[in-house]
Design an enzyme around this catalytic site. Sequence first.
Site, PDB file in Angstrom:
ATOM      1  N   GLU A   1      10.474  15.892  14.824  1.00 18.01           N
ATOM      2  CA  GLU A   1      10.597  15.703  13.327  1.00 18.01           C
ATOM      3  C   GLU A   1       9.715  16.675  12.500  1.00 18.01           C
ATOM      4  OE1 GLU A   1       9.625  12.101  11.201  1.00 18.01           O
ATOM      5  OE2 GLU A   1      11.717  12.136  10.245  1.00 18.01           O
TER       6      GLU A   1
ATOM      7  N   LYS B   1       0.887  -1.208  -0.073  1.00 19.77           N
ATOM      8  CA  LYS B   1      -0.055  -0.017  -0.014  1.00 19.77           C
ATOM      9  C   LYS B   1       0.705   1.075  -0.011  1.00 19.77           C
ATOM     10  CE  LYS B   1      -1.647   2.872   2.815  1.00 19.77           C
ATOM     11  NZ  LYS B   1      -1.312   3.899   1.987  1.00 19.77           N
TER      12      LYS B   1
ATOM     13  N   CYS C   1      13.966  11.048   6.108  1.00 18.50           N
ATOM     14  CA  CYS C   1      14.202  10.581   7.643  1.00 18.50           C
ATOM     15  C   CYS C   1      15.548  10.878   8.151  1.00 18.50           C
ATOM     16  CB  CYS C   1      13.768   9.080   7.495  1.00 18.50           C
ATOM     17  SG  CYS C   1      14.518   8.171   6.564  1.00 18.50           S
TER      18      CYS C   1
ATOM     19  N   GLU D   1      10.419   1.524   9.862  1.00 18.76           N
ATOM     20  CA  GLU D   1      11.547   2.648   9.769  1.00 18.76           C
ATOM     21  C   GLU D   1      10.865   3.675   9.909  1.00 18.76           C
ATOM     22  OE1 GLU D   1      13.501   5.326   8.456  1.00 18.76           O
ATOM     23  OE2 GLU D   1      13.538   4.405   6.503  1.00 18.76           O
TER      24      GLU D   1
ATOM     25  N   GLY E   1       3.763   4.208  13.232  1.00 20.46           N
ATOM     26  CA  GLY E   1       4.550   2.969  13.715  1.00 20.46           C
ATOM     27  C   GLY E   1       3.704   2.435  14.943  1.00 20.46           C
TER      28      GLY E   1
HETATM   29  P1  NAI Z   1       2.165   8.625   7.951  1.00 20.17           P
HETATM   30  O1  NAI Z   1       3.181   7.787   8.748  1.00 20.17           O
HETATM   31  O2  NAI Z   1       0.864   8.882   8.186  1.00 20.17           O
HETATM   32  O3  NAI Z   1       2.101   7.910   6.458  1.00 20.17           O
HETATM   33  C1  NAI Z   1       3.159   6.812   5.990  1.00 20.17           C
HETATM   34  C2  NAI Z   1       2.550   5.651   5.434  1.00 20.17           C
HETATM   35  O4  NAI Z   1       1.258   5.195   6.575  1.00 20.17           O
HETATM   36  C3  NAI Z   1       1.307   6.183   4.327  1.00 20.17           C
HETATM   37  O5  NAI Z   1       1.144   5.118   3.414  1.00 20.17           O
HETATM   38  C4  NAI Z   1       0.024   6.077   4.871  1.00 20.17           C
HETATM   39  O6  NAI Z   1      -1.149   5.827   4.250  1.00 20.17           O
HETATM   40  C5  NAI Z   1       0.157   4.960   5.933  1.00 20.17           C
HETATM   41  N1  NAI Z   1      -0.650   5.038   7.302  1.00 20.17           N
HETATM   42  C6  NAI Z   1      -1.085   6.151   7.925  1.00 20.17           C
HETATM   43  N2  NAI Z   1      -2.354   5.889   9.010  1.00 20.17           N
HETATM   44  C7  NAI Z   1      -1.955   4.774   8.855  1.00 20.17           C
HETATM   45  C8  NAI Z   1      -2.566   3.559   9.864  1.00 20.17           C
HETATM   46  N3  NAI Z   1      -3.297   3.946  10.755  1.00 20.17           N
HETATM   47  N4  NAI Z   1      -2.310   2.115   9.603  1.00 20.17           N
HETATM   48  C9  NAI Z   1      -1.736   1.872   8.576  1.00 20.17           C
HETATM   49  N5  NAI Z   1      -1.119   2.528   7.744  1.00 20.17           N
HETATM   50  C10 NAI Z   1      -0.980   3.995   7.699  1.00 20.17           C
HETATM   51  O7  NAI Z   1       2.992   9.941   7.577  1.00 20.17           O
HETATM   52  P2  NAI Z   1       2.228  11.377   6.945  1.00 20.17           P
HETATM   53  O8  NAI Z   1       1.107  11.519   7.589  1.00 20.17           O
HETATM   54  O9  NAI Z   1       2.358  11.304   5.589  1.00 20.17           O
HETATM   55  O10 NAI Z   1       3.442  12.443   7.468  1.00 20.17           O
HETATM   56  C11 NAI Z   1       3.280  12.915   8.845  1.00 20.17           C
HETATM   57  C12 NAI Z   1       4.793  13.137   9.273  1.00 20.17           C
HETATM   58  O11 NAI Z   1       5.305  11.859   9.454  1.00 20.17           O
HETATM   59  C13 NAI Z   1       5.607  13.995   8.504  1.00 20.17           C
HETATM   60  O12 NAI Z   1       6.051  15.164   8.675  1.00 20.17           O
HETATM   61  C14 NAI Z   1       7.251  13.027   9.046  1.00 20.17           C
HETATM   62  O13 NAI Z   1       7.413  13.712  10.333  1.00 20.17           O
HETATM   63  C15 NAI Z   1       6.600  11.984   9.394  1.00 20.17           C
HETATM   64  N6  NAI Z   1       7.105  10.780   8.090  1.00 20.17           N
HETATM   65  C16 NAI Z   1       8.184  10.300   8.302  1.00 20.17           C
HETATM   66  C17 NAI Z   1       8.753   9.447   7.264  1.00 20.17           C
HETATM   67  C18 NAI Z   1      10.150   8.907   7.180  1.00 20.17           C
HETATM   68  O14 NAI Z   1      10.520   8.091   6.435  1.00 20.17           O
HETATM   69  N7  NAI Z   1      10.644   8.989   8.427  1.00 20.17           N
HETATM   70  C19 NAI Z   1       8.036   9.251   6.179  1.00 20.17           C
HETATM   71  C20 NAI Z   1       6.702   9.784   6.107  1.00 20.17           C
HETATM   72  C21 NAI Z   1       6.249  10.772   7.050  1.00 20.17           C
END
Ligand code: NAI
Length: 498
Positions: free
Chosen positions: A400, A194, A303, A269, A252
């Site tokens: 972050e 996904k 990240c 991660e 996470g």
């Molecule tokens: P997110 O963690 O919500 O999204 C990442 C993935 O998780 C997407 O595919 C999303 O659809 C999925 N996801 C979201 N909620 C979920 C749930 N309840 N169950 C399963 N999957 C779920 O990140 P978002 O909202 O796009 O960004 C917010 C903050 O997260 C950013 O500002 C950043 O700080 C952090 N982030 C960090 C990343 C990294 O590589 N360390 C990557 C993306 C976001």
Amino acid sequence: MPLPALSPDTTDFLAEKHLMLIDGKWVPAASGKTIDIVNPATEEVIGTVPAGDAADIDKAVAAARKAFDTGPWPKMPPSERARLLWKLADLLEQNAQQITEVEILDNGMPLNHAGRMAVPLAANMCRYYAGWPTKILGDTIPVDPPMPGVEVLTYTRKEPVGVVGQITPWNYPLGMVAMKLGPALATGCTVVLKPAEQAPLTALIVAELVQEAGIPDGVVNVVTGYGETAGAALTAHPDVDKVAFTGSTDVGRIILRAAAGNLKKVSLELGGKSPFIIFPDADLERAIPGAAFSAFFLQGQNCMCGSRLFVHKQIFDKVVEGVAGFAKMMKIGPGLDPETNIGPLISSEQLSRVSGFLAAGPKEGATLVAGGKRVDRKGYFVEPTVFANTNREMKVVREEIFGPVTCAQMFDTDDLDAVAKLANDTAFGLVGSIWTKNLAIAHKLAARIKAGTMGINTHGMADINAPFGGYKQSGWGREFGKESLDLYLETKTVVQHM
Ligand code: NAI
Ligand code: MG
């Protein structure tokens, strides 16, 4: 200057109605709902993808289950799985122009990053993993016999964990997909992927190429959809054996709870707040651009972002001025412009998140040295930003940001334990870097910092050959390298009384 024209393959792709891949068939969401895909450089809708939810996840998991339990994939000769992964790499390269353009339109990343880092790195990852199916080895283990005179043969087998749910973020869409699929396919697992709802398009192109390569139906299923619906259904699904996630630390935690039902294996991660530490003897010709690049690369939506800049008092002003100089010089614009260094943030949500931090910095007493605001044009652009006089209490230092922002803090000590304490004063532990000519100091300090990757006179030089992952709240497990295979393998011990 007008932007370079898109290739015909890209315009054709954009004109298509995008569907998702389940069991070898291209399908809309069962609900018929879609998600708008927005070009972050123009705020224009450039297409839609299906808004898959629990019903679609059920079908995709059933397909992956069938492909794993009764299909040819896990039993396929290892050299054949290797050949298919290699083929996928070739196909990525053959479609490089289209994939790169779609990645830029979907995510906003500048061409000078996407050109070098999207397809070349993804193809490299596939080839790296193509090398592994033929080298997944168990052990023969000498054991103590249960009684004298008995002879025992004990060996281990490495077996694929099964059906894997993979959830990827939007900041580096293609690379994230390749680094997730690679080890899963190399080990013989089947996958429901996904991708992030903000930038799912290149995952759909990869799905086409997976089919074209000849990877059997049901081995890779791609369900587009929101995290709270499709993502949540995938992580809670009782027929999924493992979930691999890259994204925010908060999600996470949600995933861990969702995985508890059938105790599926989990690898994570997550976020970072990486220290970038410069000593007075460092080569500033390298350290200053290094600090700017680490903080502003992919608009800081990365990240590994070097977002906590620790600089020794003797060189503090010079470094901060230098990094601010880069921030002011960087060309902000659409990713398709070859001159662009800083593209847009991914979405209006991310823009408001980052804007909140830009406002919080000065409010909490940080000195704004460069940047600090949204760019006055269409698109989600913000200026690369440098804050000085920051401290551990500030929100900009603790959380972050995932935007092009670095927070400089001064240190005035030669005591490595004290420097390590500053660097370790965070919930995260993904990467860090140390800039000095004194390699004894560098290695001693690298050993004291709690992070999965430490750079010495380099920052965030992640490479598929070497393990990558987080200490503390930056995650569980290591991707890349040999260790990534362990995330997708079970170890079985076989004992024979001879
Ligand atoms: P997110 O963690 O919500 O999204 C990442 C993935 O998780 C997407 O595919 C999303 O659809 C999925 N996801 C979201 N909620 C979920 C749930 N309840 N169950 C399963 N999957 C779920 O990140 P978002 O909202 O796009 O960004 C917010 C903050 O997260 C950013 O500002 C950043 O700080 C952090 N982030 C960090 C990343 C990294 O590589 N360390 C990557 C993306 C976001
Ligand atoms: Mg989210």
